[in-house]
Every structure is written in C-alpha cells, then in structure tokens.
Design a protein around this motif. Structure first.
Motif, PDB file in Angstrom:
ATOM      1  N   GLU A  67       0.828  -1.212   0.000  1.00 11.01           N
ATOM      2  CA  GLU A  67       0.000   0.000   0.000  1.00 11.01           C
ATOM      3  C   GLU A  67       0.860   1.259   0.000  1.00 11.01           C
ATOM      4  OE1 GLU A  67      -2.451  -0.577   3.392  1.00 11.01           O
ATOM      5  OE2 GLU A  67      -4.005  -1.716   2.299  1.00 11.01           O
ATOM      6  N   LYS A  68       2.021   1.212   0.704  1.00  8.22           N
ATOM      7  CA  LYS A  68       2.927   2.361   0.668  1.00  8.22           C
ATOM      8  C   LYS A  68       3.477   2.577  -0.737  1.00  8.22           C
ATOM      9  CE  LYS A  68       4.382   2.200   5.517  1.00  8.22           C
ATOM     10  NZ  LYS A  68       5.524   2.015   6.466  1.00  8.22           N
ATOM     11  N   ARG A  69       3.804   1.506  -1.423  1.00 10.74           N
ATOM     12  CA  ARG A  69       4.268   1.642  -2.802  1.00 10.74           C
ATOM     13  C   ARG A  69       3.172   2.209  -3.700  1.00 10.74           C
ATOM     14  NH1 ARG A  69       6.396  -4.064  -4.593  1.00 10.74           N
ATOM     15  NH2 ARG A  69       6.808  -2.865  -6.509  1.00 10.74           N
ATOM     16  N   ILE A  70       1.948   1.791  -3.419  1.00  6.59           N
ATOM     17  CA  ILE A  70       0.819   2.321  -4.206  1.00  6.59           C
ATOM     18  C   ILE A  70       0.684   3.827  -3.983  1.00  6.59           C
ATOM     19  CG2 ILE A  70      -1.686   2.273  -4.438  1.00  6.59           C
ATOM     20  CD1 ILE A  70      -1.596  -0.717  -3.887  1.00  6.59           C
ATOM     21  N   GLU A  71       0.841   4.261  -2.710  1.00  6.95           N
ATOM     22  CA  GLU A  71       0.748   5.691  -2.417  1.00  6.95           C
ATOM     23  C   GLU A  71       1.843   6.473  -3.143  1.00  6.95           C
ATOM     24  OE1 GLU A  71       0.869   6.160   1.767  1.00  6.95           O
ATOM     25  OE2 GLU A  71      -1.089   5.213   2.130  1.00  6.95           O
ATOM     26  N   ALA A  72       3.061   5.926  -3.170  1.00  9.24           N
ATOM     27  CA  ALA A  72       4.153   6.612  -3.864  1.00  9.24           C
ATOM     28  C   ALA A  72       3.885   6.700  -5.360  1.00  9.24           C
ATOM     29  CB  ALA A  72       5.473   5.878  -3.592  1.00  9.24           C
ATOM     30  N   LEU A  73       3.374   5.608  -5.918  1.00  8.97           N
ATOM     31  CA  LEU A  73       3.063   5.625  -7.345  1.00  8.97           C
ATOM     32  C   LEU A  73       1.925   6.577  -7.652  1.00  8.97           C
ATOM     33  CD1 LEU A  73       3.379   1.842  -8.303  1.00  8.97           C
ATOM     34  CD2 LEU A  73       4.946   3.702  -8.864  1.00  8.97           C
ATOM     35  N   HIS A  74       0.958   6.666  -6.748  1.00 14.41           N
ATOM     36  CA  HIS A  74      -0.151   7.608  -6.940  1.00 14.41           C
ATOM     37  C   HIS A  74       0.372   9.044  -6.982  1.00 14.41           C
ATOM     38  CE1 HIS A  74      -3.954   5.625  -7.282  1.00 14.41           C
ATOM     39  NE2 HIS A  74      -3.735   4.833  -6.224  1.00 14.41           N
ATOM     40  N   ALA A  75       1.339   9.353  -6.123  1.00 16.33           N
ATOM     41  CA  ALA A  75       1.908  10.700  -6.118  1.00 16.33           C
ATOM     42  C   ALA A  75       2.600  11.002  -7.451  1.00 16.33           C
ATOM     43  CB  ALA A  75       2.892  10.845  -4.965  1.00 16.33           C
ATOM     44  N   LYS A  76       3.369  10.028  -7.947  1.00 18.33           N
ATOM     45  CA  LYS A  76       4.028  10.222  -9.245  1.00 18.33           C
ATOM     46  C   LYS A  76       3.008  10.331 -10.377  1.00 18.33           C
ATOM     47  CE  LYS A  76       8.129   7.656  -7.781  1.00 18.33           C
ATOM     48  NZ  LYS A  76       8.969   6.440  -7.989  1.00 18.33           N
ATOM     49  N   LEU A  77       1.970   9.506 -10.291  1.00 18.09           N
ATOM     50  CA  LEU A  77       0.935   9.540 -11.321  1.00 18.09           C
ATOM     51  C   LEU A  77       0.218  10.890 -11.324  1.00 18.09           C
ATOM     52  CD1 LEU A  77      -0.594   7.956 -13.498  1.00 18.09           C
ATOM     53  CD2 LEU A  77      -2.115   7.091 -11.714  1.00 18.09           C
TER      54      LEU A  77
END
Length: 453
Positions: free
Chosen positions: A292-302
């Motif tokens: 989920e933390k990786r998902i949050e980081a990817l969401h920020a980049k997206l």
C-alpha cells in the motif's frame, strides 16, 4: 436494367453480400451474354461492349463496398460472381478498364505515389510483386494477373475518412500523437486486415492528415488537429507529450497490479487467521502495508504526470484561444478599415437632418391642403359651443339602432325621432364657406362647420 441505385432493392442471390441484379436469376439469355468474353476491340461492337461494361464495372465496385474492402483481386471476384458453375469471362477486361479510368490502382503503384520517407514502416506488411508482374508492366502488357492486388481508389478515400472520424470521436484524440498499435486496435472493426489498415494510413498521409515517426523502436502517428487542417511534422513537444502519456499508462497499470497484490495479501492474512496461524497472518498484513505504501508513492508520481499533461492540454487550449482572438482582431481591423469617429458623426448629422426634413414635409402634407378654404380656429370653437348648447336644450330622439349610435367623450348623443331630426335640420344651414364632409350623412354627424340660423 440494373444500376447501383437499384442495388438495395435487388433480391438475394449468389453474391456473398446477398444482393445481386434482378436479371441474375430471371434472365438466362442476358446472363449468358454478360458472362461471355469481351470482343478484342470495342470498335467491333461498341453497343455490346458498353452494355457489358455498364453491368460489370458498377457491380465490381458496389460488391467491394458492401464487403467493406478496398483491395481487389481478379481471382476473388471470379469466385464471388460464379453462377451455376460458370465464371464471368470478361472480368479481366473490366478491371483493365477501371484501371484505365483511374477508379482502380495497382497496390504497388499506389504505394509509389505516396511521397513519404516513412513507407519503410509498412514494407514488411506488403509482399513484393512476383517477377512476372514486374516484367509484364515493363513490357507494356496490360493484362491483370489473377493474384495481383488492386486498390479501389474512391473506396480507400471513404475508408480513410471513416478512420479519421473514428479517431476524432475516441479518447485518443485528446492529443494528436498516438501509438500505432493503439490506433490499429481502435480501427480493428473498420479495417478487416493489417494491409488495409496500412493502406488507409498511406491515404491519410497522402492527404497530409497524418504523419508517422518511429521513436525508440515504436511507431507513433500524429494527426492533424482539424478536419480541414494539414498535419505538422512531429516535434520535440509531441515526442515529450507522447512519452508522458506512455508513463501515465505504465504507472496506472503498475498501480492496478499492486492493488491486486495488496488484496491478495489481505486474503492470505484472513485465511491464516481462520487456520490459527497468527505469525503467518501478521507477515501477510505487513506485506499488504508495504504494498500500500508503494501504491501511495506511485499515486503521487501519477498525479504529477497527470498534472503536467493537464497543463500541456491547457496551454494548447490557450494557444487555440489566442489564435482565435488574433484572427478576430485582424478581421475587426479589416471591417473597420474605412470607419472613423469623424465619419460616424458626419453620418449621424446627415441622418438627423434628413429626419428633420422628413418631419417638415409630413407636417406640410398633413396640414397644408384644405381645398382652398381657411378656417378660423376661434370661430370654430364658438360655433361648436353653440351647437352643444342647442343640442342640450332640445333633446333628440333617434331610433334604437346600435349602428346609428355614436359615442364621444365630450358630446352627449340623446335619442331623437326622425321628425325631430328634420325639424332640427331646418334650423341649421351651411355657414359661409362651410362643408359637410363627403360620405357622411348629417343624420349621423354634425360637423363644426354648421351654425344655427
């Protein structure tokens, strides 16, 4: 006689599309004539030649249109138009005539007619012509080989227009640059095969509505921004935006994949709890949290990539608005070229002067003609007062007829009898120079020009 316009009304027959001319099943004698070969020259019998050509040429093109294909082969047409085991013997002549008129074109000739440096991207799709075809063209032999591919020029233009409208109405049109693979998927229903798809792109490039570039081993297509605009060459901005769009798609797919992984870890923790395996359940939950933390980081980049794309799209819109304003200012300047404040003031003064003159003329025409007779306003007022006094003293009794009633705001209209009216008229006469208006009976209206004797 059959014609393309009547084709939709024709009964079903052996044509794969289900529509053939009426005589196909009804007239054996005529079909036998139509299936026979052409004479060596049209001059031998021009009537028979034109009759056959008028039947087969429209039928070949309409058959291709119904099938949704732009590529024709003599062998395919012979198979499509078989009738009771017979094959039309004159189809090769028909195709030669269509080639001569420019309604058909050899596929190889069409490719050579496109002035493009990027035809190489489609070379692998198009098969090289057999040597005998090349030699026959060089030696001037106009015979059409059974396997040679011909292109219906008008049908290809229609297909290219269809693909362009399809792109314009799709989400891909948000930016003029699109991946060739994505465009191919979008056009899968319109283009039955890959060769047709490439022919359509070549036609669009010939019309200067698209251009193709290979970037990092991937082919990208750039479309013109409007239906009547010409496409501009692919520049660094187009490539940068395309790369951002690809990054956005990759990040979105990665987020979706990690979301599925997080859900899988959650399900594993649930099963471990049910089985009483607490440590395994904790490990699964920890893996879920890391995902989920990786998902949050990817969401920020997206979000960052999408924000940049939004700004680019906004800047493109601003540029379009700026161009529209600029064009509007130019048009306004041209329309106001000969207009100045001084000219406008002079024009208003002239209009006012003409209006004043018109008012004076109207007043003159309204009050200047009295048939040569002048009236004294004060004398008319006194005369009217006397008439009112006399009318009040001697009430008149008129018959009860609604059509003979006249009502005014200031003059009473008592009812009098015919005898009383005659007696009253004997007391009155025309004043010197006075007139009773024509068309009005004294019984209905007493004019101010009358005064008592």
């Amino acid at each position: 006689m059959w014609s393309p316009e009547r084709e939709a009304e024709a009964p079903a027959g052996g044509d794969p599309a289900g529509l053939l001319p009426p005589e196909w099943e009804e007239d054996e004698e005529r079909m036998s004539f139509l299936f026979s070969a052409f004479k060596r020259s049209r001059e031998v019998n021009s009537t028979d030649w034109d009759s056959k050509m008028g039947f087969w040429a429209p039928l070949v093109l309409s058959h291709s249109r119904r099938q949704g294909v732009v590529r024709l082969r003599l062998r395919d047409l012979q198979e499509a138009f078989q009738r009771k085991g017979s094959v039309p013997l004159g189809l090769a002549t028909v195709l030669q005539d269509l080639l001569r008129r420019g309604e058909l074109q050899r596929e190889s000739d069409f490719m050579a007619s496109v002035d493009s440096s990027w035809i190489s991207w489609g070379v692998g799709v198009f098969l090289l012509k057999p040597l005998k075809w090349t030699l026959s063209n060089m030696l001037g032999d106009n015979k059409v080989p059974a396997e040679e591919v011909l292109v219906a020029v008008e049908l290809l233009k229609e297909k290219a227009e269809e693909v362009y409208r399809l792109y314009q109405s799709s989400p891909l049109s948000s930016h003029p640059v699109v991946a060739l693979s994505e465009l191919s998927t979008l056009c899968a229903n319109s283009c039955p095969d890959e060769r047709t798809f490439y022919l359509v792109l070549l036609q669009l490039q010939k019309e200067k509505r698209v251009t193709v570039l290979e970037q990092n081993g991937e082919k990208i297509v750039k479309f013109a921004r409007g239906p009547h605009a010409k496409v501009s060459p692919v520049n660094d901005v187009d490539v940068g935006v395309y790369q951002l769009m690809q990054s956005e798609q990759l990040l979105s797919r990665k987020v979706e994949s990690l979301s599925q992984e997080a859900e899988r870890c959650k399900e594993e923790a649930r099963r471990a709890c049910r089985a009483g395996k607490k440590q395994l359940a904790l490990r699964s939950l920890k893996a879920k949290q890391r995902t989920e933390k990786r998902i949050e980081a990817l969401h920020a980049k997206l979000d960052t990539v999408q924000g940049i794309l939004d700004r680019i799209y906004a800047s493109q819109t601003d540029q379009m608005v700026f161009n529209a304003y600029q064009a509007g200012v130019g048009a306004l300047k041209l329309s106001m070229k000969d207009v100045t404040v001084e000219k406008a003031e002079s024009l208003v003064d002239q209009i006012q002067e003409l209006c004043d003159t018109q008012d004076e003329v109207s007043q003159t025409l309204a009050g200047g003609v009295t048939n040569g007779l002048d009236f004294d306003s004060e004398e008319l007022e006194k005369e009217l007062d006397i008439l009112l006094q006399d009318t009040t003293k001697e009430p008149l009794d008129l018959p009860d007829n609604p059509r003979d009633r006249h009502f005014t705001n200031s003059v009473p209209n008592p009812r009098i009898s015919d005898a009383g009216l005659e007696a009253e008229l004997e007391k009155l006469s025309l004043s010197e120079g006075g007139l009773v208006p024509s068309g009005k009976s004294p019984k209905r209206q007493l004019e101010p020009t009358l005064k008592p004797l």
